[in-house]
Design a protein around this motif. Structure first.
Motif, PDB file in Angstrom:
ATOM      1  N   ILE A 172       0.860  -1.183   0.000  1.00  0.00           N
ATOM      2  CA  ILE A 172       0.000   0.000   0.000  1.00  0.00           C
ATOM      3  C   ILE A 172       0.894   1.229   0.000  1.00  0.00           C
ATOM      4  CG2 ILE A 172      -1.765   1.278   1.260  1.00  0.00           C
ATOM      5  CD1 ILE A 172      -2.732  -1.396   2.394  1.00  0.00           C
ATOM      6  N   HIS A 173       0.699   2.073  -1.011  1.00  0.00           N
ATOM      7  CA  HIS A 173       1.553   3.245  -1.229  1.00  0.00           C
ATOM      8  C   HIS A 173       0.836   4.495  -0.723  1.00  0.00           C
ATOM      9  CE1 HIS A 173       4.095   5.742  -4.325  1.00  0.00           C
ATOM     10  NE2 HIS A 173       4.476   5.931  -3.076  1.00  0.00           N
ATOM     11  N   LEU A 174       1.405   5.143   0.268  1.00  0.00           N
ATOM     12  CA  LEU A 174       0.883   6.401   0.800  1.00  0.00           C
ATOM     13  C   LEU A 174       1.783   7.518   0.287  1.00  0.00           C
ATOM     14  CD1 LEU A 174       0.320   5.243   4.496  1.00  0.00           C
ATOM     15  CD2 LEU A 174      -1.277   5.101   2.575  1.00  0.00           C
ATOM     16  N   LEU A 175       1.296   8.255  -0.682  1.00  0.00           N
ATOM     17  CA  LEU A 175       2.093   9.263  -1.376  1.00  0.00           C
ATOM     18  C   LEU A 175       1.663  10.653  -0.911  1.00  0.00           C
ATOM     19  CD1 LEU A 175       4.213   9.919  -3.537  1.00  0.00           C
ATOM     20  CD2 LEU A 175       2.402   9.738  -5.266  1.00  0.00           C
ATOM     21  N   PHE A 176       2.559  11.338  -0.213  1.00  0.00           N
ATOM     22  CA  PHE A 176       2.278  12.673   0.319  1.00  0.00           C
ATOM     23  C   PHE A 176       3.058  13.691  -0.520  1.00  0.00           C
ATOM     24  CE2 PHE A 176       1.651   9.763   3.861  1.00  0.00           C
ATOM     25  CZ  PHE A 176       0.413  10.166   4.340  1.00  0.00           C
ATOM     26  N   LEU A 177       2.326  14.497  -1.289  1.00  0.00           N
ATOM     27  CA  LEU A 177       2.931  15.452  -2.207  1.00  0.00           C
ATOM     28  C   LEU A 177       2.817  16.873  -1.669  1.00  0.00           C
ATOM     29  CD1 LEU A 177       1.501  14.096  -5.590  1.00  0.00           C
ATOM     30  CD2 LEU A 177       3.740  13.627  -4.583  1.00  0.00           C
ATOM     31  N   SER A 178       3.842  17.665  -1.949  1.00  0.00           N
ATOM     32  CA  SER A 178       3.836  19.088  -1.607  1.00  0.00           C
ATOM     33  C   SER A 178       3.986  19.890  -2.888  1.00  0.00           C
ATOM     34  CB  SER A 178       4.991  19.425  -0.657  1.00  0.00           C
ATOM     35  OG  SER A 178       4.891  18.707   0.557  1.00  0.00           O
ATOM     36  N   THR A 179       3.270  21.008  -2.977  1.00  0.00           N
ATOM     37  CA  THR A 179       3.384  21.892  -4.140  1.00  0.00           C
ATOM     38  C   THR A 179       4.178  23.136  -3.751  1.00  0.00           C
ATOM     39  OG1 THR A 179       1.275  22.984  -3.626  1.00  0.00           O
ATOM     40  CG2 THR A 179       1.212  21.094  -5.120  1.00  0.00           C
ATOM     41  N   PHE A 180       4.831  23.723  -4.738  1.00  0.00           N
ATOM     42  CA  PHE A 180       5.624  24.927  -4.503  1.00  0.00           C
ATOM     43  C   PHE A 180       4.723  26.151  -4.497  1.00  0.00           C
ATOM     44  CE2 PHE A 180       9.071  22.356  -6.758  1.00  0.00           C
ATOM     45  CZ  PHE A 180       9.594  21.902  -5.561  1.00  0.00           C
ATOM     46  N   SER A 181       5.126  27.151  -3.704  1.00  0.00           N
ATOM     47  CA  SER A 181       4.357  28.389  -3.600  1.00  0.00           C
ATOM     48  C   SER A 181       5.325  29.563  -3.540  1.00  0.00           C
ATOM     49  CB  SER A 181       3.483  28.359  -2.338  1.00  0.00           C
ATOM     50  OG  SER A 181       2.817  29.589  -2.150  1.00  0.00           O
ATOM     51  N   ASP A 182       4.805  30.771  -3.815  1.00  0.00           N
ATOM     52  CA  ASP A 182       5.653  31.964  -3.743  1.00  0.00           C
ATOM     53  C   ASP A 182       6.077  32.263  -2.307  1.00  0.00           C
ATOM     54  OD1 ASP A 182       5.442  32.299  -6.452  1.00  0.00           O
ATOM     55  OD2 ASP A 182       3.710  33.647  -6.319  1.00  0.00           O
ATOM     56  N   ARG A 183       5.269  31.852  -1.350  1.00  0.00           N
ATOM     57  CA  ARG A 183       5.597  32.044   0.072  1.00  0.00           C
ATOM     58  C   ARG A 183       5.804  30.696   0.734  1.00  0.00           C
ATOM     59  NH1 ARG A 183       1.420  35.384   3.382  1.00  0.00           N
ATOM     60  NH2 ARG A 183       2.826  34.596   5.000  1.00  0.00           N
ATOM     61  N   PRO A 184       6.638  30.631   1.779  1.00  0.00           N
ATOM     62  CA  PRO A 184       6.828  29.365   2.509  1.00  0.00           C
ATOM     63  C   PRO A 184       5.505  28.866   3.085  1.00  0.00           C
ATOM     64  CG  PRO A 184       8.521  30.944   3.129  1.00  0.00           C
ATOM     65  CD  PRO A 184       7.521  31.698   2.303  1.00  0.00           C
ATOM     66  N   THR A 185       5.280  27.571   2.998  1.00  0.00           N
ATOM     67  CA  THR A 185       4.033  26.978   3.471  1.00  0.00           C
ATOM     68  C   THR A 185       4.319  25.905   4.514  1.00  0.00           C
ATOM     69  OG1 THR A 185       4.078  25.329   1.692  1.00  0.00           O
ATOM     70  CG2 THR A 185       2.858  27.373   1.278  1.00  0.00           C
ATOM     71  N   ILE A 186       3.288  25.560   5.263  1.00  0.00           N
ATOM     72  CA  ILE A 186       3.366  24.481   6.237  1.00  0.00           C
ATOM     73  C   ILE A 186       2.254  23.477   5.944  1.00  0.00           C
ATOM     74  CG2 ILE A 186       2.084  25.903   7.897  1.00  0.00           C
ATOM     75  CD1 ILE A 186       3.263  24.200  10.138  1.00  0.00           C
ATOM     76  N   THR A 187       2.613  22.202   5.889  1.00  0.00           N
ATOM     77  CA  THR A 187       1.636  21.124   5.788  1.00  0.00           C
ATOM     78  C   THR A 187       1.947  20.107   6.883  1.00  0.00           C
ATOM     79  OG1 THR A 187       2.972  19.875   4.199  1.00  0.00           O
ATOM     80  CG2 THR A 187       1.342  21.391   3.309  1.00  0.00           C
TER      81      THR A 187
END
Length: 462
Positions: free
Chosen positions: A190-205
């Motif tokens: 089971i593959h749990l894929l956690f993706l982050s996208t780029f933004s102009d400002r720093p983000t928190i997830t």
């Protein structure tokens, strides 16, 4: 005549107070961002219970402090660069199917959960190839049969009053949930894929994951962290990803956990994996950390019954000015357990690797067999390693060993390879690949082995 003398403040004390104020302000900022995120769960009963969890965690945070190098557990890992950034909460993003084609695994093509910026992406997920008795989706879709029991597991591991774990719980919006029923053997990973996208400002997830393996069950997981885009090349879009994963391995169950971190070169990755092992259970963790400007993985194993088997394999490969930190703790409170840990670090340029591995053997944990080894390969005169294998033994009838090695590429081995026709660069690369492959080969997914081997080959010395 009266002369009034004004005391001159100690610059060091003023600096410390100012730094403490900045750290407290940053913690408040991150808490407020976390609290601004809304729960994705619709069931009123679950919303009330989860909101109570969030509120309780938020109430702990004012009593906690942002960690500094003055704290023993963080003395080698300076995360003060976080203080210089102004974060915003990551927003949901539409990611096309084409963007994840190179990130998926053939073995888990129909057993994949995808989260984008912490939000479940059903259009990118596929869970049609799982047997009966397996639930793998997000928290919002949890069946009613599990809702009455999830309170026994979710946010119930020890150590959840730590500052970043509390921050994750306070900002809880959703979670990946993998629940394997009693006597069910899941052949498909089971593959749990956690993706982050780029933004102009720093983000928190703040991704969250819960895994429950009921008695006599077996499951293989891939917990995978990546940005959408070129993770290896990007060093201009900072973001903070603060993850928490809870795994419950019940009696005679087996969990094979593969944790892969390939965040971008500007990212801050702080991860917590908390595992509870019941009697006769087996847990294996293969953790590979390649990305991030600063990364930290806290891996904690709590033994709840006797005769457990625990295997921890880790690989950290960093370069440039990356900081890669692995802190592990195995807490043994019952007899007849076996643990094996091998942590390898490859450090180039001015990078800094930290390993602190604790094995705590209580008086009741007689006949424990524990082995721990940290091996480090330095590829540059300015590369740095801090290693601390640590055994704390109260029981008197145990077999426990630990050790650490720090070395460079062997000139004789390089010379031998050159004598067989390889140039020096190729010889160096081959030796680095061989050092890393021992850990990569422990991952039981062929396509992931190939992908990681290519990553290592791409990052070897030039």
């Amino acid at each position: 005549m009266t002369i009034q003398v004004t005391s001159i403040p100690n610059p060091e004390e003023v600096g410390l107070k100012s730094a403490a104020t900045n750290r407290d302000a940053k913690l408040v900022e991150l808490l407020n961002l976390s609290r601004s995120q809304e729960l994705q769960v619709l069931d009123p009963e679950m919303v009330g219970w989860l909101q109570e969890l969030r509120d309780r965690a938020a109430s702990w945070l004012p009593h906690l402090k942002f960690p500094t190098t003055r704290d023993e557990e963080w003395r080698n890992t300076d995360i003060s660069p976080l203080l210089k950034l102004s974060f915003q909460a990551a927003k949901s993003a539409d990611v096309p199917q084409s963007a994840i084609e190179g990130l998926t695994l053939a073995e888990a093509a129909e057993s994949r959960l995808v989260f984008v910026n912490g939000v479940y992406a059903p259009a990118l997920s596929s869970v049609v190839n799982l047997p009966d008795g397996v639930f793998a989706r997000n928290l919002a879709q949890l069946p009613i049969t599990y809702r009455t029991r999830i309170g026994n597991y979710f946010a119930q591991q020890k150590g959840f009053d730590e500052v970043f774990t509390s921050l994750n719980t306070a900002g809880l919006t959703d979670a990946a949930v993998v629940w394997v029923a009693k006597n069910v053997v899941v052949e498909t990973p089971i593959h749990l894929l956690f993706l982050s996208t780029f933004s102009d400002r720093p983000t928190i997830t703040q991704p969250r994951c819960l895994v429950v393996a009921e008695p006599n069950s077996q499951v293989t997981l891939i917990e995978d962290y990546l940005p959408v885009g070129d993770w290896c090349a990007d060093k201009t879009h900072p973001y903070l990803i603060n993850t928490v994963t809870e795994i419950w391995v019940e009696e005679n169950a087996e969990v094979r956990h593969n944790r892969i971190q390939r965040d971008s070169g500007a990212a801050f990755h702080i991860g917590k994996s908390a595992i509870a092992q019941s009697r006769n259970s087996r847990y294996t963790c293969n953790a590979v950390s390649l990305g991030g400007k600063i990364s930290r993985h806290n891996l904690e194993i709590y033994q709840l019954g006797e005769q457990t088997e625990t295997t921890l394999n880790g690989l950290t490969m960093i370069s440039g000015e990356q900081i890669g930190d692995t802190h592990s703790a195995i807490i043994l409170n019952h007899p007849h357990s076996t643990t094996r840990q091998l942590q390898k670090c490859i450090v180039a340029d001015k990078a800094h690797s930290i390993f602190n591995g604790k094995v705590l053997v209580a008086k009741a944990a007689q006949l424990t067999d524990a082995g721990q080894l940290n091996r480090n390969l330095l590829l540059s005169p300015k590369a740095r390693v801090d290693t601390k294998p640590q055994l704390e033994i109260i029981a008197d009838n145990v077999k426990c060993t630990h050790g650490a090695t720090v070395s460079q590429l062997d000139d004789e081995e390089v010379f031998y390879l050159q004598s067989r026709g390889l140039d020096k660069v190729s010889a160096n690369n081959l030796l680095v690949d061989a050092f890393a492959i021992e850990i990569i080969n422990q991952i039981p997914i062929a396509s992931l082995q190939t992908s990681l081997s290519q990553c290592v080959a791409c990052r070897t010395v030039e």
